[in-house]
Design a protein around this motif. Sequence first.
Motif, PDB file in Angstrom:
ATOM      1  N   ARG A   1     -36.128  41.992 -33.375  1.00 12.46           N
ATOM      2  CA  ARG A   1     -36.781  40.787 -32.853  1.00 12.46           C
ATOM      3  C   ARG A   1     -38.103  40.526 -33.567  1.00 12.46           C
ATOM      4  NH1 ARG A   1     -35.256  42.158 -26.527  1.00 12.46           N
ATOM      5  NH2 ARG A   1     -33.297  40.966 -26.473  1.00 12.46           N
ATOM      6  N   ALA A   2     -38.777  41.579 -33.973  1.00 15.08           N
ATOM      7  CA  ALA A   2     -40.024  41.410 -34.719  1.00 15.08           C
ATOM      8  C   ALA A   2     -39.754  40.768 -36.080  1.00 15.08           C
ATOM      9  CB  ALA A   2     -40.722  42.761 -34.882  1.00 15.08           C
ATOM     10  N   VAL A   3     -38.680  41.195 -36.740  1.00 18.39           N
ATOM     11  CA  VAL A   3     -38.297  40.585 -38.017  1.00 18.39           C
ATOM     12  C   VAL A   3     -37.948  39.116 -37.802  1.00 18.39           C
ATOM     13  CG1 VAL A   3     -36.557  40.560 -39.848  1.00 18.39           C
ATOM     14  CG2 VAL A   3     -37.519  42.743 -39.071  1.00 18.39           C
ATOM     15  N   ALA A   4     -37.218  38.828 -36.718  1.00 16.55           N
ATOM     16  CA  ALA A   4     -36.835  37.444 -36.419  1.00 16.55           C
ATOM     17  C   ALA A   4     -38.069  36.573 -36.201  1.00 16.55           C
ATOM     18  CB  ALA A   4     -35.938  37.405 -35.190  1.00 16.55           C
ATOM     19  N   GLU A   5     -39.094  37.124 -35.579  1.00 14.06           N
ATOM     20  CA  GLU A   5     -40.334  36.361 -35.360  1.00 14.06           C
ATOM     21  C   GLU A   5     -41.019  36.044 -36.680  1.00 14.06           C
ATOM     22  OE1 GLU A   5     -41.843  34.918 -32.669  1.00 14.06           O
ATOM     23  OE2 GLU A   5     -39.862  35.281 -31.799  1.00 14.06           O
ATOM     24  N   ILE A   6     -40.978  36.982 -37.622  1.00 12.20           N
ATOM     25  CA  ILE A   6     -41.559  36.724 -38.945  1.00 12.20           C
ATOM     26  C   ILE A   6     -40.803  35.602 -39.637  1.00 12.20           C
ATOM     27  CG2 ILE A   6     -41.915  37.693 -41.254  1.00 12.20           C
ATOM     28  CD1 ILE A   6     -42.410  40.413 -39.883  1.00 12.20           C
ATOM     29  N   TYR A   7     -39.482  35.689 -39.622  1.00 12.30           N
ATOM     30  CA  TYR A   7     -38.671  34.628 -40.231  1.00 12.30           C
ATOM     31  C   TYR A   7     -38.997  33.267 -39.595  1.00 12.30           C
ATOM     32  CZ  TYR A   7     -35.544  37.956 -42.648  1.00 12.30           C
ATOM     33  OH  TYR A   7     -35.013  38.910 -43.479  1.00 12.30           O
ATOM     34  N   LYS A   8     -39.081  33.249 -38.264  1.00 10.33           N
ATOM     35  CA  LYS A   8     -39.342  31.992 -37.557  1.00 10.33           C
ATOM     36  C   LYS A   8     -40.706  31.425 -37.932  1.00 10.33           C
ATOM     37  CE  LYS A   8     -39.679  30.083 -32.870  1.00 10.33           C
ATOM     38  NZ  LYS A   8     -39.577  30.395 -31.419  1.00 10.33           N
ATOM     39  N   ARG A   9     -41.702  32.286 -37.978  1.00  8.21           N
ATOM     40  CA  ARG A   9     -43.065  31.836 -38.294  1.00  8.21           C
ATOM     41  C   ARG A   9     -43.169  31.319 -39.721  1.00  8.21           C
ATOM     42  NH1 ARG A   9     -46.083  36.735 -38.320  1.00  8.21           N
ATOM     43  NH2 ARG A   9     -45.876  36.727 -40.595  1.00  8.21           N
ATOM     44  N   GLU A  10     -42.543  32.009 -40.643  1.00  8.07           N
ATOM     45  CA  GLU A  10     -42.713  31.695 -42.054  1.00  8.07           C
ATOM     46  C   GLU A  10     -41.778  30.600 -42.564  1.00  8.07           C
ATOM     47  OE1 GLU A  10     -45.058  32.996 -44.053  1.00  8.07           O
ATOM     48  OE2 GLU A  10     -45.862  34.077 -42.308  1.00  8.07           O
ATOM     49  N   LEU A  11     -40.630  30.413 -41.937  1.00  6.29           N
ATOM     50  CA  LEU A  11     -39.623  29.516 -42.500  1.00  6.29           C
ATOM     51  C   LEU A  11     -39.426  28.227 -41.711  1.00  6.29           C
ATOM     52  CD1 LEU A  11     -36.857  32.170 -43.375  1.00  6.29           C
ATOM     53  CD2 LEU A  11     -38.681  31.286 -44.855  1.00  6.29           C
ATOM     54  N   SER A  12     -40.034  28.116 -40.549  1.00 11.27           N
ATOM     55  CA  SER A  12     -39.745  26.983 -39.664  1.00 11.27           C
ATOM     56  C   SER A  12     -40.182  25.636 -40.227  1.00 11.27           C
ATOM     57  CB  SER A  12     -40.396  27.206 -38.292  1.00 11.27           C
ATOM     58  OG  SER A  12     -41.800  27.349 -38.428  1.00 11.27           O
ATOM     59  N   SER A  13     -41.120  25.635 -41.155  1.00  5.74           N
ATOM     60  CA  SER A  13     -41.622  24.359 -41.672  1.00  5.74           C
ATOM     61  C   SER A  13     -40.877  23.855 -42.905  1.00  5.74           C
ATOM     62  CB  SER A  13     -43.113  24.484 -42.009  1.00  5.74           C
ATOM     63  OG  SER A  13     -43.308  25.451 -43.034  1.00  5.74           O
ATOM     64  N   ILE A  14     -39.882  24.590 -43.366  1.00  4.36           N
ATOM     65  CA  ILE A  14     -39.165  24.190 -44.581  1.00  4.36           C
ATOM     66  C   ILE A  14     -38.147  23.104 -44.246  1.00  4.36           C
ATOM     67  CG2 ILE A  14     -37.628  24.942 -46.429  1.00  4.36           C
ATOM     68  CD1 ILE A  14     -38.862  27.699 -46.253  1.00  4.36           C
ATOM     69  N   GLU A  15     -38.295  21.973 -44.883  1.00  3.28           N
ATOM     70  CA  GLU A  15     -37.382  20.860 -44.648  1.00  3.28           C
ATOM     71  C   GLU A  15     -36.019  21.171 -45.254  1.00  3.28           C
ATOM     72  OE1 GLU A  15     -37.161  16.018 -45.483  1.00  3.28           O
ATOM     73  OE2 GLU A  15     -38.974  17.179 -45.982  1.00  3.28           O
ATOM     74  N   GLY A  16     -34.982  20.906 -44.492  1.00  5.66           N
ATOM     75  CA  GLY A  16     -33.631  21.195 -44.951  1.00  5.66           C
ATOM     76  C   GLY A  16     -33.116  22.537 -44.498  1.00  5.66           C
ATOM     77  N   LEU A  17     -33.956  23.278 -43.772  1.00  6.28           N
ATOM     78  CA  LEU A  17     -33.590  24.602 -43.276  1.00  6.28           C
ATOM     79  C   LEU A  17     -33.605  24.572 -41.750  1.00  6.28           C
ATOM     80  CD1 LEU A  17     -33.077  27.162 -45.034  1.00  6.28           C
ATOM     81  CD2 LEU A  17     -35.354  27.935 -44.373  1.00  6.28           C
ATOM     82  N   THR A  18     -32.524  25.035 -41.131  1.00  7.60           N
ATOM     83  CA  THR A  18     -32.446  25.108 -39.673  1.00  7.60           C
ATOM     84  C   THR A  18     -32.356  26.567 -39.269  1.00  7.60           C
ATOM     85  OG1 THR A  18     -31.306  22.979 -39.557  1.00  7.60           O
ATOM     86  CG2 THR A  18     -31.182  24.399 -37.618  1.00  7.60           C
ATOM     87  N   LEU A  19     -33.290  27.016 -38.459  1.00  5.85           N
ATOM     88  CA  LEU A  19     -33.326  28.411 -38.020  1.00  5.85           C
ATOM     89  C   LEU A  19     -32.497  28.580 -36.754  1.00  5.85           C
ATOM     90  CD1 LEU A  19     -37.074  29.316 -38.652  1.00  5.85           C
ATOM     91  CD2 LEU A  19     -35.141  29.293 -40.237  1.00  5.85           C
ATOM     92  N   PRO A  20     -32.167  29.827 -36.398  1.00  2.00           N
ATOM     93  CA  PRO A  20     -31.336  30.064 -35.219  1.00  2.00           C
ATOM     94  C   PRO A  20     -31.949  29.464 -33.953  1.00  2.00           C
ATOM     95  CG  PRO A  20     -31.550  32.067 -36.500  1.00  2.00           C
ATOM     96  CD  PRO A  20     -32.502  31.085 -37.089  1.00  2.00           C
ATOM     97  N   ASN A  21     -31.114  28.796 -33.196  1.00  2.00           N
ATOM     98  CA  ASN A  21     -31.500  28.288 -31.887  1.00  2.00           C
ATOM     99  C   ASN A  21     -30.739  29.068 -30.840  1.00  2.00           C
ATOM    100  OD1 ASN A  21     -33.241  25.695 -32.016  1.00  2.00           O
ATOM    101  ND2 ASN A  21     -31.743  25.413 -33.646  1.00  2.00           N
ATOM    102  N   SER A  22     -31.338  29.282 -29.693  1.00  2.00           N
ATOM    103  CA  SER A  22     -30.653  29.982 -28.618  1.00  2.00           C
ATOM    104  C   SER A  22     -31.029  29.367 -27.277  1.00  2.00           C
ATOM    105  CB  SER A  22     -31.000  31.479 -28.618  1.00  2.00           C
ATOM    106  OG  SER A  22     -32.384  31.674 -28.436  1.00  2.00           O
ATOM    107  N   GLU A  23     -30.125  29.491 -26.336  1.00  2.00           N
ATOM    108  CA  GLU A  23     -30.387  29.053 -24.968  1.00  2.00           C
ATOM    109  C   GLU A  23     -31.622  29.812 -24.467  1.00  2.00           C
ATOM    110  OE1 GLU A  23     -30.352  29.267 -21.707  1.00  2.00           O
ATOM    111  OE2 GLU A  23     -29.291  27.501 -21.006  1.00  2.00           O
ATOM    112  N   SER A  24     -32.508  29.127 -23.765  1.00  2.00           N
ATOM    113  CA  SER A  24     -33.775  29.753 -23.358  1.00  2.00           C
ATOM    114  C   SER A  24     -33.575  30.993 -22.496  1.00  2.00           C
ATOM    115  CB  SER A  24     -34.637  28.731 -22.603  1.00  2.00           C
ATOM    116  OG  SER A  24     -33.970  28.271 -21.434  1.00  2.00           O
ATOM    117  N   ARG A  25     -32.431  31.075 -21.818  1.00  2.00           N
ATOM    118  CA  ARG A  25     -32.163  32.231 -20.952  1.00  2.00           C
ATOM    119  C   ARG A  25     -31.446  33.368 -21.673  1.00  2.00           C
ATOM    120  NH1 ARG A  25     -28.974  28.735 -16.672  1.00  2.00           N
ATOM    121  NH2 ARG A  25     -28.395  27.805 -18.681  1.00  2.00           N
ATOM    122  N   ALA A  26     -31.154  33.159 -22.958  1.00  2.00           N
ATOM    123  CA  ALA A  26     -30.380  34.143 -23.714  1.00  2.00           C
ATOM    124  C   ALA A  26     -31.289  35.196 -24.346  1.00  2.00           C
ATOM    125  CB  ALA A  26     -29.564  33.440 -24.793  1.00  2.00           C
TER     126      ALA A  26
END
Length: 370
Positions: free
Chosen positions: A257-282
Amino acid sequence: MAKYDIPFGDLKGQYRKIQPEIDAAIKKVIEASAFIGGPFAREFEESFADFCAAEYCVGVGNGTDALFIALRALGIGPGDEVLVPAMTFVATGEAVSMAGAKPVFVDVDPLTGIMSAEDLCKKITPASKAVIAVHLYGCPADLNSIGKIACDNDLFLIQDAAQAHGATFDGKALSAFGDCVCYSFYPGKNLGAYGDAGAIVTQNTALAEYMRKFANHGRKGKYDHQFEGVNSRLDGIQGAVLSVKLKYLTQWTADRRAVAEIYKRELSSIEGLTLPNSESRAGHVYHLYVIRCDRRDQLQNFLTESGIATGLHYPVALPFMEAYSSYGHTPDDFPVAYEMQGTILSLPMYAELGQKKAMQVCEAVKDSYR
């Protein structure tokens, strides 16, 4: 020469960290000659049942057998239909066919890539007997919605948690939902054996007893076979290895999960890239970190040349596989799954990856988009 050296997974690195415990556990099994079933397999079954907040755990030969045995134990067979997501590993559909039933594919949600509750409702027929909810990539399906649909239509609910060891939904263990949860311990899983192994957990006493007998030739006692079953048993060495690894799984999940947070923080602003989405309760456990990109092949080639291994999970959705060509499905039947198979890319994801290498992956992705 490649700029980086980052494998897709690192089982050798994991082994080195716990090598003394693993070696000692395997030695005990060999010294006791407890190779099939026995105390080491039972110890793991009990520990894993506790970990899953389940009453029972039945160890079996592999994850595919876990699904097949669960289906047979629930009385699924010829003439029955079982609803499965279009985007999953072939074993999910394969197990249904092994049981003599017909897999009926359901399109997936455009945000999560997991079985669509809306399309599930459309695919139910009088022949429908069960639904298999796949927790794809380690992200739990919406068990509340799918569970209600199953209940309202008198369907069994089986969970395919081959990629979701330790996952939760709505703050509850997966075992709190449906009839049973099936696991694979293939070596590359979050909790992986050193060979093939699987398990089924359930709260149902009668179901657990039947599955245990069915997986052991329908046997009640030695040479006392109440019915014909199959040979699918957890062996002692795998049980011992899994018992050692289970102690570390919670920490390994936190590291993922820590690695996933790094990916989310660093890659979320790249246009054309969609990061994993999950149900808020998942409660996602990130067996895989799967992005979707508009120029997948170009990005994958760039990462490969940079020394970063990637994967495709999965390049062909089930309805479009040659194995199911007789169904005659077209892209219009499963538009979301069809789109996904051409855009998904799995980045390196494992507990030992660490911050430094995760950042290197992010830099390489950014370089590609520059």
